[in-house]
Design a protein around this motif. Structure first.
Motif, PDB file in Angstrom:
ATOM      1  N   UNK A 560      40.204  30.637  28.149  1.00  0.00           N
ATOM      2  CA  UNK A 560      40.611  29.491  28.831  1.00  0.00           C
ATOM      3  C   UNK A 560      40.554  29.840  30.489  1.00  0.00           C
ATOM      4  N   UNK A 561      40.643  31.029  30.876  1.00  0.00           N
ATOM      5  CA  UNK A 561      40.914  31.081  32.312  1.00  0.00           C
ATOM      6  C   UNK A 561      39.633  32.295  32.762  1.00  0.00           C
ATOM      7  N   UNK A 562      39.527  32.157  34.186  1.00  0.00           N
ATOM      8  CA  UNK A 562      38.875  33.308  34.818  1.00  0.00           C
ATOM      9  C   UNK A 562      39.872  33.825  35.925  1.00  0.00           C
ATOM     10  N   UNK A 563      39.814  35.104  36.110  1.00  0.00           N
ATOM     11  CA  UNK A 563      40.655  36.004  36.706  1.00  0.00           C
ATOM     12  C   UNK A 563      39.733  36.520  37.755  1.00  0.00           C
ATOM     13  N   UNK A 564      40.108  36.333  39.284  1.00  0.00           N
ATOM     14  CA  UNK A 564      39.439  37.181  40.309  1.00  0.00           C
ATOM     15  C   UNK A 564      40.263  37.991  41.069  1.00  0.00           C
ATOM     16  N   UNK A 565      39.951  39.226  41.371  1.00  0.00           N
ATOM     17  CA  UNK A 565      40.455  39.677  42.639  1.00  0.00           C
ATOM     18  C   UNK A 565      40.087  39.664  43.752  1.00  0.00           C
ATOM     19  N   UNK A 566      40.579  39.238  44.767  1.00  0.00           N
ATOM     20  CA  UNK A 566      40.278  39.057  46.126  1.00  0.00           C
ATOM     21  C   UNK A 566      40.741  39.914  47.149  1.00  0.00           C
ATOM     22  N   UNK A 567      40.345  40.065  48.335  1.00  0.00           N
ATOM     23  CA  UNK A 567      40.826  41.016  49.233  1.00  0.00           C
ATOM     24  C   UNK A 567      40.708  40.582  50.603  1.00  0.00           C
ATOM     25  N   UNK A 568      41.654  40.396  51.532  1.00  0.00           N
ATOM     26  CA  UNK A 568      41.673  40.296  53.078  1.00  0.00           C
ATOM     27  C   UNK A 568      40.942  41.308  53.827  1.00  0.00           C
ATOM     28  N   UNK A 569      41.255  41.208  54.978  1.00  0.00           N
ATOM     29  CA  UNK A 569      40.530  42.338  56.074  1.00  0.00           C
ATOM     30  C   UNK A 569      41.416  43.723  55.692  1.00  0.00           C
ATOM     31  N   UNK A 570      42.622  43.519  55.567  1.00  0.00           N
ATOM     32  CA  UNK A 570      43.497  44.939  55.370  1.00  0.00           C
ATOM     33  C   UNK A 570      43.848  45.340  54.174  1.00  0.00           C
ATOM     34  N   UNK A 571      43.923  46.481  53.979  1.00  0.00           N
ATOM     35  CA  UNK A 571      44.512  47.053  52.591  1.00  0.00           C
ATOM     36  C   UNK A 571      45.819  46.387  52.211  1.00  0.00           C
ATOM     37  N   UNK A 572      46.255  46.579  51.031  1.00  0.00           N
ATOM     38  CA  UNK A 572      47.529  45.920  50.405  1.00  0.00           C
ATOM     39  C   UNK A 572      47.629  44.363  50.958  1.00  0.00           C
ATOM     40  N   UNK A 573      46.412  43.717  50.963  1.00  0.00           N
ATOM     41  CA  UNK A 573      46.460  42.415  50.998  1.00  0.00           C
ATOM     42  C   UNK A 573      45.864  41.730  49.707  1.00  0.00           C
ATOM     43  N   UNK A 574      45.638  42.615  48.833  1.00  0.00           N
ATOM     44  CA  UNK A 574      44.842  42.148  47.635  1.00  0.00           C
ATOM     45  C   UNK A 574      45.699  41.222  46.540  1.00  0.00           C
ATOM     46  N   UNK A 575      44.991  40.124  46.110  1.00  0.00           N
ATOM     47  CA  UNK A 575      45.616  39.163  45.206  1.00  0.00           C
ATOM     48  C   UNK A 575      44.739  39.229  44.042  1.00  0.00           C
ATOM     49  N   UNK A 576      45.291  38.534  42.664  1.00  0.00           N
ATOM     50  CA  UNK A 576      44.526  38.329  41.662  1.00  0.00           C
ATOM     51  C   UNK A 576      44.768  36.641  41.353  1.00  0.00           C
ATOM     52  N   UNK A 577      43.738  35.808  41.341  1.00  0.00           N
ATOM     53  CA  UNK A 577      43.967  34.587  41.144  1.00  0.00           C
ATOM     54  C   UNK A 577      43.281  34.067  39.944  1.00  0.00           C
ATOM     55  N   UNK A 578      43.815  33.263  39.474  1.00  0.00           N
ATOM     56  CA  UNK A 578      43.597  32.392  38.050  1.00  0.00           C
ATOM     57  C   UNK A 578      42.977  31.051  38.146  1.00  0.00           C
ATOM     58  N   UNK A 579      41.791  31.000  37.708  1.00  0.00           N
ATOM     59  CA  UNK A 579      41.188  29.497  37.739  1.00  0.00           C
ATOM     60  C   UNK A 579      40.732  29.065  36.288  1.00  0.00           C
ATOM     61  N   UNK A 580      40.431  27.778  36.238  1.00  0.00           N
ATOM     62  CA  UNK A 580      40.189  26.990  34.848  1.00  0.00           C
ATOM     63  C   UNK A 580      38.552  27.531  34.865  1.00  0.00           C
ATOM     64  N   UNK A 581      38.015  27.116  33.482  1.00  0.00           N
ATOM     65  CA  UNK A 581      36.664  27.471  33.330  1.00  0.00           C
ATOM     66  C   UNK A 581      35.737  26.470  34.231  1.00  0.00           C
ATOM     67  N   UNK A 582      36.432  25.732  34.975  1.00  0.00           N
ATOM     68  CA  UNK A 582      35.582  24.632  35.928  1.00  0.00           C
ATOM     69  C   UNK A 582      35.651  25.257  37.294  1.00  0.00           C
ATOM     70  N   UNK A 583      36.410  26.375  37.498  1.00  0.00           N
ATOM     71  CA  UNK A 583      36.388  27.009  38.821  1.00  0.00           C
ATOM     72  C   UNK A 583      37.541  26.600  39.494  1.00  0.00           C
TER      73      UNK A 583
END
Length: 622
Positions: A560-583
């Protein structure tokens, strides 16, 4: 020419409507009073408003913005008069002219026809006086325009204040040429001696105070414009969130309907099955009972017939009776010895036993992901789909792939000669992409299978490639090449190349979703979902706090879902976001990651494994 005249009149009327009409009475201002919020209203309108709404109150709430203004001791009538609006009204009143209006010079006694207008004086000037006006040093710098240019709209009307000093309300005959910086009010010469004397008060000449205050005010322009820009961005983010909420609500309702339809379909199927069973049992038992019924009917008829024959014989003559007696006696004795047939009483019993029914469509409670395990290899990529809850970790710096158990203990180590960049589990094997730019197959016991390349054999060593990612699609292997920005599809049995398709995003990380689409995550700020031909179906542009992320990293999918790891400029700013199949963005499920790389779900979807550069982190869904 009439069209020009109409346009000019229309423009002036619009300026009057926008700037010179009171928002309460909708008429032209009469003695406009300005509030602390800088909104202005007619004096009499504010008096009526204050009396009807806030009588005896020491503050006045603006009818437009609801901001409070502290009233002076004398109340509304002692509020500051907005002389800017008064001056603007005067100017517009003088230049709101029809094409044929005749205006006379305000300077000369002869009252020649006026051809010019001085915005600084302000007055109408004839041609002769205009020449003198320009020669006088005091007026040589004034802004003067021809009446024709004003009528034709070539001269923009600015909201300028007439350069005359207002009269002092306290001292008759005096004008307010000074500004008390202590009290923030304009004062006259007498005020500087009587009401605002030094050293208890400080004052400046009005022009100097105005210049200083304008400079002070100008310093606030950029910060406020920045705030305004941020507010605009935040407003846009809120609008986008509202759109996302609408889309999420519609999508969620569709999921609920689909789930309910499936449950209803399952219940309907069970109903049909049970009904068919009931009908089959009914037919079978009815047949048996009908056979019993017919047998009993035949026995009753036989006994009734025999009884009638015996009774008739008993009333006959002795010879006739004795002739029939042996047969009748034998038949009656035989029938008397018979017992009535036993009937299975359970044939008429039929009972429905309701099963344990715990129907649940689900709920809207967001699952939480809690860190349950952390261990410390140098992890770049990870696959958590191995049997027995084991995970395979690509340790880039250590040039190895290691299989860990659920406690973080090493179960198997596969030493490599090059740095591994991606790993995927497939039918008891591991698919490894390393910096040698070939794909290697290993058994989970560490023994090597075979190698293959992402280009045809004739191009090996000739075509430059940079393999970075790998994923499994049914019975095929998908490999990402960032050098050529392509994904290649291979047979799982021997690695032979099936096809090559170009993608717009460099495939540093890839995953396969439930619809067999390839989710491509590049090193930049986007993730593309592409079909088998490489066509982009959906583009996801993740944000953190309303700002685009710097890097999109690992991706994984469930049904049902898409999971994406993202990061900003600095370390320790990483997130994991959850999206539906339509993005569409749904939620942020993990924060504070050091530098996430590959991510992977366990087969049951209850755990999420993250290769966080310096460690592996396992999260439980609760």
């Amino acid at each position: 020419m009439a069209s020009f005249e109409a346009a000019n009149v229309s423009s002036l009327e619009k300026i009057k409507q926008d700037y010179l009409e009171c928002s309460i009475c909708q008429e032209e201002y009469t003695e406009p009073k300005v509030l602390d919020c800088l909104h202005s209203f007619c004096k009499h309108c504010l008096l009526d408003y204050h009396t009807s709404k806030y009588e005896d109150a020491k503050t006045l709430i603006c009818p437009l913005c609801r901001k409070e203004t502290q009233l002076p001791e004398e109340g509304v009538k002692d509020l500051k008069t907005n002389s800017i609006l008064t001056g603007l009204a005067s100017q517009l009143g003088q230049v709101s002219l029809s094409q044929n209006a005749k205006l006379l010079c305000d300077l000369c006694e002869e009252k020649h026809d006026a051809l010019h207008f001085c915005f600084d004086c302000p007055m109408f000037i004839c041609a002769s006086c205009y020449k003198m006006h320009q020669k006088v040093p005091a007026s040589s710098s004034h802004k003067v325009a021809t009446l024709k240019d004003i009528r034709d709209g070539k001269i923009a009307m600015k909201k300028t204040q007439i350069k005359s000093h207002p009269a002092c309300q306290t001292h008759e005959g005096e004008v307010m040429r000074f500004y008390c910086t202590t009290c923030d009010v304009m004062i006259c010469r007498d005020c500087t001696v009587i009401d605002h004397p030094r050293p208890h008060h400080e004052y400046l000449e009005c022009n100097q105070a105005s210049s200083t205050s304008k400079q002070s005010l100008a310093k606030l322009f950029n910060p406020l414009e920045d705030i305004l820009k941020n507010l605009d961005q935040s407003k846009a983010s809120v609008s986008a969130m509202k759109d996302n909420l609408d889309n999420a609500a519609h999508g969620t309702m569709a999921e609920v309907r689909n789930r309910a339809d499936k449950i209803r379909a399952e219940i309907a199927a069970q109903e049909r099955r049970i009904m068919d069973e009931i009908k089959a049992i009914q037919i079978d038992r009815c047949k048996k009972l009908e056979e019993e019924h017919q047998t009993m009917s035949a026995n009753i008829q036989q006994i009734q017939h025999l009884l009638q024959v015996a009774k008739d014989a008993s009333n006959s003559s002795a010879p006739d009776f004795l002739a029939l007696y042996p047969t009748i006696s034998k038949d009656m004795t035989l029938l008397t010895g018979q017992n009535p047939p036993e009937i299975d009483s359970t044939l008429s019993h039929l009972r429905f036993n309701p099963g344990a029914c715990a129907i649940s469509l689900g709920n809207l409670k967001e699952p939480r992901w809690e860190l349950c395990l952390k261990f410390d290899p140098q992890a770049y990529d990870i696959d958590a789909s191995l049997p027995g809850d084991e995970v395979a970790v690509a340790e880039y710096s250590n040039k190895r792939v290691v299989i860990y158990n659920t406690k973080g203990d090493q179960r198997q180590t596969i030493q490599l000669s090059h740095n591994p960049q991606a790993v995927a589990a497939f039918q008891g094997q591991l698919v490894v992409v390393d910096s040698s730019n070939s794909v290697k197959m290993y058994n989970t016991d560490g023994t090597k299978g075979f190698d293959f390349y992402s280009v045809p054999h004739l191009e090996v060593g000739k075509t430059l490639v940079d393999l970075y990612s790998v994923a499994v699609m049914n019975d095929a292997l998908i490999v990402g090449d960032v050098k050529r920005s392509v994904i290649t599809k291979h047979n799982c049995s021997d690695g032979s190349l099936i096809n090559t398709v170009s993608v717009k995003t460099e495939p540093y990380f890839i995953a396969i979703d439930s619809n067999d689409r390839v989710v491509v995550s590049g090193g930049d700020k986007r993730v593309d979902i592409v079909d088998g031909n490489g066509a982009t179906l959906v583009t996801i542009k993740p944000t953190i706090n309303g700002q685009p992320v710097k890097y999109c990293r690992g991706v994984c999918c469930d049904s049902s879902y898409i999971y994406i790891a993202v990061l900003n400029w600095d370390y320790n700013t990483g997130h994991i976001h959850r999206y539906d199949i339509e993005g569409r963005f749904l939620s942020c499920i993990v924060r504070g990651l050091y530098c996430p790389g590959g991510i992977s779900l366990t087969p049951n979807g209850q755990q999420l494994a993250v290769a966080d550069f310096k460690s592996v982190k396992i999260y439980n869904k609760v």
